[in-house]
Design an enzyme around this catalytic site. Structure first.
Site, PDB file in Angstrom:
ATOM      1  CD1 TRP A 181      -2.739   1.739   0.669  1.00  0.00           C
ATOM      2  CD2 TRP A 181      -1.239   2.475   2.164  1.00  0.00           C
ATOM      3  NE1 TRP A 181      -3.078   3.031   1.002  1.00  0.00           N
ATOM      4  CE2 TRP A 181      -2.171   3.506   1.921  1.00  0.00           C
ATOM      5  CE3 TRP A 181      -0.202   2.712   3.061  1.00  0.00           C
ATOM      6  CZ2 TRP A 181      -2.099   4.745   2.549  1.00  0.00           C
ATOM      7  CZ3 TRP A 181      -0.126   3.951   3.688  1.00  0.00           C
ATOM      8  CH2 TRP A 181      -1.064   4.945   3.448  1.00  0.00           C
ATOM      9  CD  GLU A 222      -4.497  -1.575   2.489  1.00  0.00           C
ATOM     10  OE1 GLU A 222      -5.286  -1.148   3.346  1.00  0.00           O
ATOM     11  OE2 GLU A 222      -3.336  -1.944   2.766  1.00  0.00           O
ATOM     12  CG  HIS A 258      -8.202   1.983   2.550  1.00  0.00           C
ATOM     13  ND1 HIS A 258      -6.939   1.538   2.177  1.00  0.00           N
ATOM     14  CD2 HIS A 258      -8.057   2.495   3.796  1.00  0.00           C
ATOM     15  CE1 HIS A 258      -6.091   1.768   3.161  1.00  0.00           C
ATOM     16  NE2 HIS A 258      -6.750   2.332   4.158  1.00  0.00           N
TER      17      HIS A 258
END
Length: 413
Positions: A181, A222, A258
């Site tokens: 990420w 991610e 997210h």
């Protein structure tokens, strides 16, 4: 007759086998994030938190050394039932006195103490390259930076983390999930959305060109919708990360903080399962945004668990927790959050899923709604209490945590 036996009879009347549910739950592994214990500080840098990450609160007793963090993890693990993995960030490298390696030069030896910790507790390790809180995060960018020196530094970090992840798997005998990420993005409306994403793609390609054993390391990617300081544009958007994961055959990871507030990860799971051998989750609780609150037994957590269980996907979903709250006792945060993930899974395992699916297929929506509502007041708590008893874990953990706080945490400087 015990409360469990009474509850077992009630669930049996709905066609639910509580013994099967308990036996299934005890074999589900939850990957527990280490960074709750020290507010995401780590041990490799004195840089302040960056990349849209913010920890609020100053509750006493934050771990400041590897030994303290390991002791706190042990206390939390002792109060969490079931199977667990340790989830580390690269910033938690442990150096010998006088030694230092920057993130682009990290080696397996810098995590040997964590491997020993995990092996002594018979658990595996998951891993995350740390693309934040570092001087080489320039203008909020890492793998998407137009500065080639910056971009190459972070590519080398990703390659180093692949080798460390393989080391974890080989040493523990448990596959390692390595999650990528990045915080890259812009505060205001960008003039060029394509170029940063093209550079991010190039960087990921270079990292994944590093040979690694795909049976031992599962690379996940991610996405994020926005963060503090990058409200207008995020390089690693959901569309980018899903498309890239599909094109490279790696595993998509969804963090339920997210996405836009009206998007639900629980609704996305079935779609991803149709196109991916495995998927990964970071379970958190966003309050208005990705604020990483401690997981509670709320509707979305239960829906996420229901989607996994109802599609018989417990063996296909890597489940990890990801939150950090410095306003409350950090060990309690660990225990409360992970237990609530387990409660949600048990709740899902105690539903008459086959019956409910059949009612939907028959368009018997009235009966389906009645059954769904009836299950909300089934004696779930008695089954959970039985699970804890079988795992030799106390139901009431607050008193023990408070004693640990008074004896250990408040004495830390």
């Amino acid at each position: 007759m015990s409360r469990y036996e009474e509850a077992r009879k009630i669930y049996s009347s709905f066609g639910v086998d509580t013994e099967k549910a308990l036996n299934t739950l005890k074999d589900v592994t939850i990957s527990v994030h280490c960074w709750q214990g020290d507010d995401v500080v780590g041990f490799d840098s004195k840089e302040s938190l960056s990349g849209g990450i913010q920890t609020t609160g100053n509750y006493p007793g934050k771990a400041t050394t590897p030994e303290e963090l390991m002791a706190d993890l042990d206390k939390a693990f002792s109060l969490i039932p079931g199977k667990k993995k340790l989830n580390l960030h690269a910033s938690y490298a442990i150096f010998e006195e006088g030694e230092f390696a920057d993130r682009n030069a990290l080696e397996p030896k810098h995590f040997k103490k964590w491997v020993n910790f995990a092996k002594e507790r018979n658990m595996g390790i998951d891993f995350n390259p740390t693309y934040f809180s570092h001087a080489m995060v320039k203008d909020g960018l890492t793998l998407s930076s137009p500065d080639e020196e910056v971009r190459e530094f972070w590519v080398e970090h990703g390659k180093a983390c692949l080798k460390i992840s393989e080391y974890f798997a080989e040493e523990t005998g448990v596959p390692c999930v390595m999650n990528i990420w990045i915080p890259d993005g812009y505060k205001d409306i960008p003039a060029d959305r394509l170029s940063p994403r093209a550079r991010f793609k190039k960087s990921l390609d270079e990292i994944l060109d590093t040979p690694y054993d795909k049976s031992k390391v599962y690379v996940t990617l991610e996405s994020k919708v926005f963060g503090i300081g990058l409200e207008s544009y995020t390089v690693g958007s959901a569309e980018f990360c899903l498309s890239y994961s599909a094109s490279k055959g790696i595993t998509p990871l969804m963090d339920n903080g997210h996405y836009h507030p009206t998007e639900l990860v629980s609704d996305k799971i079935s779609s991803l399962l149709l196109f991916n051998e495995k998927i990964a989750l970071h379970v958190t609780r966003g309050v208005r945004w990705d604020s990483d609150h401690v997981v509670i037994l709320d509707d979305e957590t239960k829906e996420i668990a229901k989607e996994i269980v109802s599609h018989d996907a417990l063996g296909r979903v890597f489940i990890a927790t990801d939150y950090f709250d410095a306003s409350i006792n950090r060990i309690s945060a660990w225990v409360t959050g992970v237990r609530n993930v387990q409660k949600a899974l048990l709740n899902a395992l105690l539903l008459p899923t086959d019956k409910m699916k059949a009612l939907q297929e028959e368009s018997s929506f009235t009966e389906l709604m009645c059954l769904q509502e009836e299950m909300k007041t089934a004696p779930f708590g008695d089954i959970w209490a039985e699970y804890l008893a079988r795992e030799n874990v106390k139901n009431d953990y607050f008193k023990e945590i408070k004693e640990y706080e008074e004896k250990v945490l408040v004495k830390r400087v």
